[in-house]
Design a protein around this motif. Sequence first.
Motif, short mmCIF file in Angstrom:
data_model
loop_
_atom_site.label_atom_id
_atom_site.label_comp_id
_atom_site.label_asym_id
_atom_site.label_seq_id
_atom_site.Cartn_x
_atom_site.Cartn_y
_atom_site.Cartn_z
N SER A 230 0.83 -1.20 0.00
CA SER A 230 0.00 0.00 0.00
C SER A 230 0.86 1.25 0.00
CB SER A 230 -0.91 0.02 1.23
OG SER A 230 -1.80 -1.04 1.19
N ASP B 22 -6.13 -0.56 -4.46
CA ASP B 22 -5.56 -1.05 -3.20
C ASP B 22 -6.51 -2.07 -2.58
OD1 ASP B 22 -4.18 -1.55 -0.93
OD2 ASP B 22 -4.09 0.51 -0.22
N GLU B 23 -6.23 -3.32 -2.75
CA GLU B 23 -7.05 -4.41 -2.22
C GLU B 23 -8.55 -4.16 -2.41
OE1 GLU B 23 -5.74 -6.68 0.67
OE2 GLU B 23 -3.74 -5.81 0.92
MG LIG Z 1 -2.32 -2.46 2.51
#
Ligand SMILES: [Mg+2]
Lengths: 303, 362
Positions: B43, B158-159
């Motif tokens: 991240s 991001d995810e």
């Molecule tokens: Mg992360």
Amino acid sequence: MRTAMANRLTPYMFMAPAAIIMAIALMYPLGYMVWGSFRDWNPSQTIGEAEFVGLKNYIFLWNDPNFHESLGVTLRFAFFVVTIEMVIGVGLALLLDREIRGISLLRTMFILPMMIAPVVVGLMWRYMYHPTVGTFNRFLDSIGLPRVDWLGDHALTSVIIADIWQWTPFIFILSLAALQSLPRSALEAARIDGATAWQQIIHIKLPLMMPVLIVTALLRLIDAFKVLEVILVMTEGGPGLSTEILALRISRTATEFRELGVAAAMSNYLLILLLLLTVGMFAFNRWQEARAARLNALVEEES
Amino acid sequence: MPTIRLDNLVKRYGNVEVLHGIELEMAENEFTVLVGPSGCGKSTTLRMIAGLEDVSDGEIYVDDRPVSHLEPKERDLAMVFQDYALYPHMNVAQNISFALRLARRPKSEINAKVKEVAEMVGLTDFLGRKPGALSGGQRQRVAMARALAKDSGIFLFDEPLSNLDAKLRGQMRAELALMSQRVQKNMIYVTHDQIEAMTLADRIVVMHGGYIQQQGTPEELFKRPVNKFVAGFMGMPPMNFLDGTLEERAGDIWVAGDGFDLKLSGNIATKAKAHSSREVTLGIRPSDLNYADDADPSQALTLDVQVSEYVGAQSVLLCKCGSAQVMVEVNSETPVALGQTLTFAVNQRGVHLFDRATEIAL
Ligand SMILES: [Mg+2]
Ligand SMILES: Nc1ncnc2c1ncn2[C@@H]1O[C@H](COP(=O)(O)OP(=O)(O)O)[C@@H](O)[C@H]1O
């Protein structure tokens, strides 16, 4: 059958003592005041001896220019105080919602005024406003400007300034808490979407803070209608009636004019005003909850 | 659609360094997946590319232009966040059009764009809803639509699927794969889920502890992991590791350890012979072990079957090899009884060896 009923009653039984004490402590004085407001009542009489006059006190006040004046002062005071405190408090919160060195010390310093007893605040500001030896006029002298008659010609403004000084921190800390609980990622998304700092405030931060801000403003408004000590100490309502807010007039009506019935009626007018505000606040909350519930229902319907 | 290059990218929080010089190049229209366990710095890397985190050292180049001093909005990118990051007070249409409205595009263009992307992600019927009145999957779609509406060259994720339930995640994964073929963008996707990485990526970058471990196509990473970490991270069920020693007997090279003795052949034998250290870790994927009674003992593992996990067509057998645990993937039809000792032939092409001290592949 009987156990079922007992089960249903149990919670009320547990609540009963608290409810009874509440009723006595809250309703009795209130009832006493309402009852007294229908009488021509002198402090030397018991309430039973006082003559019943119906709505006379209310009608008298309705037509009393001094009461109007006092009500006007109260409304003006509350309006300016709350508006300016909201603007400054929210503005400061927006400015100080960031991680820089020493920021927590700064935040603590900002909320100090709120912790000072109102009487002390009143005395402090009375001294600072003093026409000859006060801080402000000596400062004006020293830079060669004419003195200002703070607590004379500009009494209401001066009183408003003192209240702003004391209560802006209240709005500041609530706004700051609201700001810090905003979803960080939504603000980051806004930055990526191209929002400037100012646009983030207008389009994201303020709208999301709005529920907190509205409740905060209402709380301050209710409080502003009841303010007494600071003004009592600073001006005693003068000069003339220029700073005689309702709370002060009620107190004077009771103690100086010895008209308990009229004072009670005046209190009731104030109470009605505050009640309307409070109901407004609850209605707003209820409306929001209902809206949220309706939306949830919509979601469940689909899934 | 730009190329992105990370040049010796370093991130420090205070005096803790969490990224130690990331070197990476992402070509045009490439779907790059950064994958690694939680806390490895994925991240952080993505947020530095986005401009949400400062760069401590190194530089980010977009089409050879350094961008690390630019604000996020000056970087021509869109991002989908893990928690969707929708604007709660705006309805779906307003969420999607926010960037366009800030850019003061003409109303007709905005409306057309909203309609187009809403159709693309299947949100046409929900444009008037607030995010609070949407399900998780629908919110995910709004986040996607909002990013698509921006028409920027770089697309960061991001995810984005990690808050969805398993079934929905599978479905969204497939839709994402479709979408990435349709829109020509440079996509960078962060996930801790190696299956997402394998299915979506043109190129996978495996990260661990603030370092890039390996990058390559899904196949390269699966077949030729450069170290034990990558080997263990990619693939489900994970690769089995057995500590062993290399021994030369009669010109052949063997790897022997607690409960096994395996003759190596082909490519891996050559590498093993050339390697200086004798202490190694043997790595074999569960799918490279095949149940075979008549297998050559020098090419097989003998295992005690302890538990069988039925997962449909396949079953995963948890076995013991000496004191170590070994997983084997078999066809569910295979007749195995628990407690049996069985022989499994080793697919020689699936044998991996790692130096035990450095954990680097031979
Ligand atoms: Mg992360
Ligand atoms: N704001 C921060 N302050 C200090 N350390 C941080 C901060 N953000 C992340 N880290 C650390 O940086 C490392 C990488 O974090 P992150 O990039 O979020 O990992 P992930 O790969 O799970 O996305 C973690 O060890 C985390 O603890």
